[in-house]
Design a protein around this motif. Structure first.
Motif, PDB file in Angstrom:
ATOM      1  N   ILE A 177       0.853  -1.186   0.000  1.00  0.00           N
ATOM      2  CA  ILE A 177       0.000   0.000   0.000  1.00  0.00           C
ATOM      3  C   ILE A 177       0.889   1.236   0.000  1.00  0.00           C
ATOM      4  O   ILE A 177       1.836   1.329   0.771  1.00  0.00           O
ATOM      5  CB  ILE A 177      -0.925   0.025   1.225  1.00  0.00           C
ATOM      6  CG1 ILE A 177      -1.891  -1.157   1.151  1.00  0.00           C
ATOM      7  CG2 ILE A 177      -1.686   1.337   1.305  1.00  0.00           C
ATOM      8  CD1 ILE A 177      -2.779  -1.288   2.363  1.00  0.00           C
ATOM      9  N   LYS A 178       0.575   2.167  -0.881  1.00  0.00           N
ATOM     10  CA  LYS A 178       1.323   3.413  -0.986  1.00  0.00           C
ATOM     11  C   LYS A 178       0.412   4.552  -0.538  1.00  0.00           C
ATOM     12  O   LYS A 178      -0.675   4.732  -1.078  1.00  0.00           O
ATOM     13  CB  LYS A 178       1.767   3.629  -2.431  1.00  0.00           C
ATOM     14  CG  LYS A 178       2.489   4.927  -2.671  1.00  0.00           C
ATOM     15  CD  LYS A 178       2.823   5.070  -4.144  1.00  0.00           C
ATOM     16  CE  LYS A 178       3.373   6.427  -4.450  1.00  0.00           C
ATOM     17  NZ  LYS A 178       3.588   6.603  -5.891  1.00  0.00           N
ATOM     18  N   SER A 190       0.191   8.630  -0.147  1.00  0.00           N
ATOM     19  CA  SER A 190       0.813   9.880  -0.586  1.00  0.00           C
ATOM     20  C   SER A 190       0.105  11.059   0.053  1.00  0.00           C
ATOM     21  O   SER A 190      -1.111  11.024   0.255  1.00  0.00           O
ATOM     22  CB  SER A 190       0.727  10.019  -2.103  1.00  0.00           C
ATOM     23  OG  SER A 190       1.317   8.919  -2.744  1.00  0.00           O
ATOM     24  N   ASP A 206      -1.804  14.930 -10.193  1.00  0.00           N
ATOM     25  CA  ASP A 206      -1.751  13.510 -10.562  1.00  0.00           C
ATOM     26  C   ASP A 206      -3.148  13.028 -10.929  1.00  0.00           C
ATOM     27  O   ASP A 206      -3.997  12.820 -10.066  1.00  0.00           O
ATOM     28  CB  ASP A 206      -1.176  12.693  -9.405  1.00  0.00           C
ATOM     29  CG  ASP A 206      -0.967  11.239  -9.771  1.00  0.00           C
ATOM     30  OD1 ASP A 206      -1.242  10.859 -10.927  1.00  0.00           O
ATOM     31  OD2 ASP A 206      -0.522  10.483  -8.912  1.00  0.00           O
ATOM     32  N   ASN A 264      -4.103  10.132 -12.232  1.00  0.00           N
ATOM     33  CA  ASN A 264      -4.351   8.696 -12.090  1.00  0.00           C
ATOM     34  C   ASN A 264      -4.635   8.285 -10.652  1.00  0.00           C
ATOM     35  O   ASN A 264      -4.782   7.112 -10.364  1.00  0.00           O
ATOM     36  CB  ASN A 264      -3.143   7.906 -12.598  1.00  0.00           C
ATOM     37  CG  ASN A 264      -2.953   8.088 -14.075  1.00  0.00           C
ATOM     38  OD1 ASN A 264      -3.906   8.297 -14.808  1.00  0.00           O
ATOM     39  ND2 ASN A 264      -1.720   8.026 -14.520  1.00  0.00           N
ATOM     40  N   THR A 265      -4.709   9.264  -9.751  1.00  0.00           N
ATOM     41  CA  THR A 265      -4.871   8.963  -8.338  1.00  0.00           C
ATOM     42  C   THR A 265      -6.123   9.648  -7.801  1.00  0.00           C
ATOM     43  O   THR A 265      -6.412  10.778  -8.154  1.00  0.00           O
ATOM     44  CB  THR A 265      -3.638   9.460  -7.549  1.00  0.00           C
ATOM     45  OG1 THR A 265      -2.471   8.879  -8.128  1.00  0.00           O
ATOM     46  CG2 THR A 265      -3.716   9.074  -6.102  1.00  0.00           C
ATOM     47  N   TRP A 269      -7.636  11.506  -4.917  1.00  0.00           N
ATOM     48  CA  TRP A 269      -7.195  12.256  -3.744  1.00  0.00           C
ATOM     49  C   TRP A 269      -8.381  12.584  -2.855  1.00  0.00           C
ATOM     50  O   TRP A 269      -9.461  12.877  -3.337  1.00  0.00           O
ATOM     51  CB  TRP A 269      -6.517  13.560  -4.174  1.00  0.00           C
ATOM     52  CG  TRP A 269      -5.206  13.345  -4.857  1.00  0.00           C
ATOM     53  CD1 TRP A 269      -5.000  13.242  -6.200  1.00  0.00           C
ATOM     54  CD2 TRP A 269      -3.937  13.199  -4.245  1.00  0.00           C
ATOM     55  NE1 TRP A 269      -3.668  13.040  -6.459  1.00  0.00           N
ATOM     56  CE2 TRP A 269      -2.990  13.020  -5.278  1.00  0.00           C
ATOM     57  CE3 TRP A 269      -3.490  13.211  -2.929  1.00  0.00           C
ATOM     58  CZ2 TRP A 269      -1.634  12.852  -5.030  1.00  0.00           C
ATOM     59  CZ3 TRP A 269      -2.140  13.047  -2.692  1.00  0.00           C
ATOM     60  CH2 TRP A 269      -1.237  12.864  -3.721  1.00  0.00           C
ATOM     61  N   ALA A 297      -3.783  10.348  -0.672  1.00  0.00           N
ATOM     62  CA  ALA A 297      -4.175   9.304  -1.621  1.00  0.00           C
ATOM     63  C   ALA A 297      -3.638   7.972  -1.123  1.00  0.00           C
ATOM     64  O   ALA A 297      -2.516   7.889  -0.636  1.00  0.00           O
ATOM     65  CB  ALA A 297      -3.627   9.605  -3.010  1.00  0.00           C
ATOM     66  N   GLU A 331      -3.074   4.106  -2.458  1.00  0.00           N
ATOM     67  CA  GLU A 331      -3.043   3.293  -3.670  1.00  0.00           C
ATOM     68  C   GLU A 331      -2.492   1.914  -3.358  1.00  0.00           C
ATOM     69  O   GLU A 331      -1.712   1.746  -2.427  1.00  0.00           O
ATOM     70  CB  GLU A 331      -2.105   3.910  -4.715  1.00  0.00           C
ATOM     71  CG  GLU A 331      -2.387   5.328  -5.086  1.00  0.00           C
ATOM     72  CD  GLU A 331      -1.308   5.844  -6.026  1.00  0.00           C
ATOM     73  OE1 GLU A 331      -1.329   5.436  -7.203  1.00  0.00           O
ATOM     74  OE2 GLU A 331      -0.461   6.609  -5.569  1.00  0.00           O
ATOM     75  N   LEU A 332      -2.889   0.952  -4.163  1.00  0.00           N
ATOM     76  CA  LEU A 332      -2.257  -0.364  -4.122  1.00  0.00           C
ATOM     77  C   LEU A 332      -1.124  -0.338  -5.127  1.00  0.00           C
ATOM     78  O   LEU A 332      -1.332  -0.043  -6.298  1.00  0.00           O
ATOM     79  CB  LEU A 332      -3.254  -1.459  -4.490  1.00  0.00           C
ATOM     80  CG  LEU A 332      -4.342  -1.730  -3.466  1.00  0.00           C
ATOM     81  CD1 LEU A 332      -5.306  -2.779  -4.003  1.00  0.00           C
ATOM     82  CD2 LEU A 332      -3.740  -2.199  -2.170  1.00  0.00           C
ATOM     83  N   ALA A 333       0.069  -0.588  -4.671  1.00  0.00           N
ATOM     84  CA  ALA A 333       1.233  -0.607  -5.551  1.00  0.00           C
ATOM     85  C   ALA A 333       1.620  -2.053  -5.792  1.00  0.00           C
ATOM     86  O   ALA A 333       1.668  -2.863  -4.871  1.00  0.00           O
ATOM     87  CB  ALA A 333       2.382   0.167  -4.915  1.00  0.00           C
TER      88      ALA A 333
END
Length: 72
Positions: A2-3, A5, A22, A24-25, A27, A41, A43-45
């Protein structure tokens, strides 16, 4: 993996929050104060465990070969 930001942006002239660039994210607003907005944000990395697993297995193989030579 999990990322998470964080980003801080200035609000628009009319006072509306302006999201980070950004596209693609997704927020979410965390906090707003004094014309600024704090964003977060989550995200699943993608992670690729294969290179680490492969490197570990190579290290174990070399240790096994070394121990076989010592025994023989």
């Amino acid at each position: 993996m999990i990322k998470i930001s964080h980003s801080m942006t200035s609000d628009c002239l009319d006072g509306r929050p302006w999201p980070p660039p950004d596209s693609n994210t997704l927020w979410a607003v965390v906090r707003r104060a004094d014309g600024y907005t704090h964003w977060r944000a989550i995200e699943l990395a993608e992670s690729n465990p294969l290179p680490r697993t492969f490197a570990i297995s190579l290290g174990q193989q070399s240790q096994l070969k070394g121990s076989q030579h010592e025994e023989g």
